[in-house]
Write a protein that holds these residues in place. Structure first.
Motif, short mmCIF file in Angstrom:
data_model
loop_
_atom_site.label_atom_id
_atom_site.label_comp_id
_atom_site.label_asym_id
_atom_site.label_seq_id
_atom_site.Cartn_x
_atom_site.Cartn_y
_atom_site.Cartn_z
N PHE A 57 135.55 29.20 74.76
CA PHE A 57 136.30 28.73 73.60
C PHE A 57 137.71 28.27 73.93
O PHE A 57 138.55 28.13 73.05
CB PHE A 57 136.38 29.84 72.55
CG PHE A 57 135.05 30.25 72.00
CD1 PHE A 57 134.33 29.40 71.17
CD2 PHE A 57 134.51 31.48 72.31
CE1 PHE A 57 133.11 29.77 70.66
CE2 PHE A 57 133.29 31.87 71.79
CZ PHE A 57 132.58 31.01 70.97
N ILE A 58 138.00 28.01 75.20
CA ILE A 58 139.37 27.66 75.62
C ILE A 58 139.91 26.42 74.92
O ILE A 58 141.10 26.33 74.64
CB ILE A 58 139.45 27.52 77.16
CG1 ILE A 58 140.91 27.46 77.60
CG2 ILE A 58 138.77 26.27 77.65
CD1 ILE A 58 141.40 28.71 78.18
N ASN A 90 131.18 25.77 64.96
CA ASN A 90 129.88 25.91 64.29
C ASN A 90 129.24 27.27 64.53
O ASN A 90 128.11 27.50 64.11
CB ASN A 90 128.93 24.80 64.76
CG ASN A 90 129.44 23.43 64.40
OD1 ASN A 90 130.10 23.26 63.37
ND2 ASN A 90 129.16 22.45 65.24
N THR A 91 129.92 28.16 65.20
CA THR A 91 129.38 29.47 65.52
C THR A 91 129.96 30.51 64.58
O THR A 91 131.17 30.61 64.42
CB THR A 91 129.72 29.85 66.98
OG1 THR A 91 129.35 28.77 67.83
CG2 THR A 91 128.99 31.09 67.40
N ASN A 140 126.07 40.13 64.65
CA ASN A 140 124.88 39.32 64.35
C ASN A 140 123.58 40.07 64.63
O ASN A 140 122.65 39.55 65.22
CB ASN A 140 124.92 38.00 65.12
CG ASN A 140 126.03 37.09 64.65
OD1 ASN A 140 126.58 37.27 63.58
ND2 ASN A 140 126.36 36.11 65.45
N GLY A 141 123.55 41.34 64.23
CA GLY A 141 122.33 42.14 64.33
C GLY A 141 122.13 42.85 65.66
O GLY A 141 121.18 43.62 65.81
N LYS A 142 122.98 42.63 66.63
CA LYS A 142 122.83 43.25 67.94
C LYS A 142 123.90 44.34 68.11
O LYS A 142 125.07 44.11 67.81
CB LYS A 142 122.98 42.19 69.02
CG LYS A 142 122.62 42.65 70.40
CD LYS A 142 122.67 41.48 71.38
CE LYS A 142 122.37 41.95 72.77
NZ LYS A 142 122.54 40.87 73.75
N ASN A 143 123.51 45.52 68.61
CA ASN A 143 124.44 46.63 68.80
C ASN A 143 125.32 46.41 70.02
O ASN A 143 124.84 45.98 71.07
CB ASN A 143 123.68 47.94 68.97
CG ASN A 143 123.03 48.40 67.69
OD1 ASN A 143 123.57 48.19 66.62
ND2 ASN A 143 121.87 49.01 67.81
N GLU A 179 139.24 46.44 70.77
CA GLU A 179 138.97 45.09 71.21
C GLU A 179 137.51 44.74 70.97
O GLU A 179 136.61 45.49 71.32
CB GLU A 179 139.25 44.96 72.71
CG GLU A 179 140.68 45.28 73.08
CD GLU A 179 140.88 45.33 74.59
OE1 GLU A 179 142.04 45.19 74.98
OE2 GLU A 179 139.92 45.52 75.34
N ILE A 180 137.31 43.58 70.36
CA ILE A 180 135.97 43.06 70.15
C ILE A 180 135.86 41.79 70.97
O ILE A 180 136.66 40.87 70.81
CB ILE A 180 135.71 42.77 68.66
CG1 ILE A 180 135.80 44.06 67.85
CG2 ILE A 180 134.36 42.09 68.46
CD1 ILE A 180 135.71 43.86 66.36
N PHE A 181 134.88 41.73 71.86
CA PHE A 181 134.69 40.58 72.73
C PHE A 181 133.61 39.68 72.14
O PHE A 181 132.50 40.13 71.87
CB PHE A 181 134.30 41.02 74.14
CG PHE A 181 135.34 41.86 74.81
CD1 PHE A 181 136.44 41.26 75.42
CD2 PHE A 181 135.25 43.23 74.80
CE1 PHE A 181 137.42 42.04 76.02
CE2 PHE A 181 136.22 44.01 75.40
CZ PHE A 181 137.30 43.41 76.01
N LEU A 182 133.93 38.42 71.97
CA LEU A 182 132.96 37.46 71.46
C LEU A 182 132.67 36.42 72.54
O LEU A 182 133.57 35.78 73.05
CB LEU A 182 133.50 36.76 70.20
CG LEU A 182 133.80 37.65 69.01
CD1 LEU A 182 134.35 36.82 67.86
CD2 LEU A 182 132.56 38.41 68.57
N ASP A 183 131.40 36.30 72.88
CA ASP A 183 131.01 35.31 73.89
C ASP A 183 130.17 34.22 73.23
O ASP A 183 129.84 34.29 72.06
CB ASP A 183 130.26 35.97 75.04
CG ASP A 183 129.06 36.78 74.58
OD1 ASP A 183 128.84 36.87 73.36
OD2 ASP A 183 128.34 37.32 75.43
N LYS A 184 129.86 33.23 74.01
CA LYS A 184 129.06 32.12 73.53
C LYS A 184 127.66 32.62 73.14
O LYS A 184 127.07 33.41 73.86
CB LYS A 184 128.94 31.05 74.61
CG LYS A 184 128.11 29.87 74.23
CD LYS A 184 127.98 28.92 75.40
CE LYS A 184 126.95 27.87 75.05
NZ LYS A 184 126.64 27.01 76.18
N GLN A 185 127.16 32.13 72.02
CA GLN A 185 125.82 32.56 71.59
C GLN A 185 124.80 31.54 71.98
O GLN A 185 124.99 30.38 72.00
CB GLN A 185 125.76 32.76 70.10
CG GLN A 185 126.44 34.03 69.70
CD GLN A 185 126.20 34.33 68.23
OE1 GLN A 185 125.94 33.47 67.43
NE2 GLN A 185 126.30 35.60 67.90
#
Length: 153
Positions: free
Chosen positions: A54-55, A102-103, A136-139, A147-153
């Motif tokens: 997401f840079i 769009n994510t 998104n439904g995954k633990n 800290e919450i890390f969000l990666d590309k889906q």
């Protein structure tokens, strides 16, 4: 002389045992406070760390909302565009929705945990943080950090 030495030694042992007992009780009470808090991370700031994917995302492309709140509620780290933080208190039962281009990420089912700082200027202080959540439904496990890390889906 022997009695005085015996009194001093006994007093020292009692003080040491009492000190460690108090620390264990305080630690237990703090841990209980974290897990029973109605707020995520006991109302502390939450960091959203984005993957390097997401840079090139513009700040206008990021929307962060709590449940049905229509007002975007985040700030960006002035040093790094990939770090956002939320100062608003989020209820454990709320859903945090983060939309990046769009994510869409829906983060919910928060579970709090706590830990004692072992180093740095906060050494010995107890901090509440996010232990687990669903994205998104995954633990996901966060190990008590805010800290919450969000990666590309």
């Amino acid at each position: 002389m022997k009695k005085l030495l015996l009194y001093i030694l006994t007093s020292l042992i009692i003080i040491i045992i009492f000190r460690f007992l108090i620390i264990k009780i305080i630690f237990f009470l703090n841990t209980n406070r974290c897990s029973s808090s109605e707020y995520v991370a006991d109302g502390d700031r939450i960091w959203i760390k984005l993957d390097s994917y997401f840079i090139n995302v513009n700040e206008k492309d990021i929307i962060v909302k709590i449940s049905n709140n229509n007002v975007p509620i985040y700030q960006t780290d002035s040093i790094n565009k990939l770090n956002l933080y939320i100062d608003s208190k989020i209820l454990v039962k709320d859903t945090l929705t983060i939309s990046i281009k769009n994510t869409v990420y829906k983060i919910y089912n928060f579970e709090n945990g706590g830990q004692m700082s072992k180093a740095g200027q906060d050494r010995g202080n107890f901090h509440c943080g996010i232990l687990k959540a669903k994205i998104n439904g995954k633990n996901y496990n966060f190990y008590g950090y805010n800290e919450i890390f969000l990666d590309k889906q």
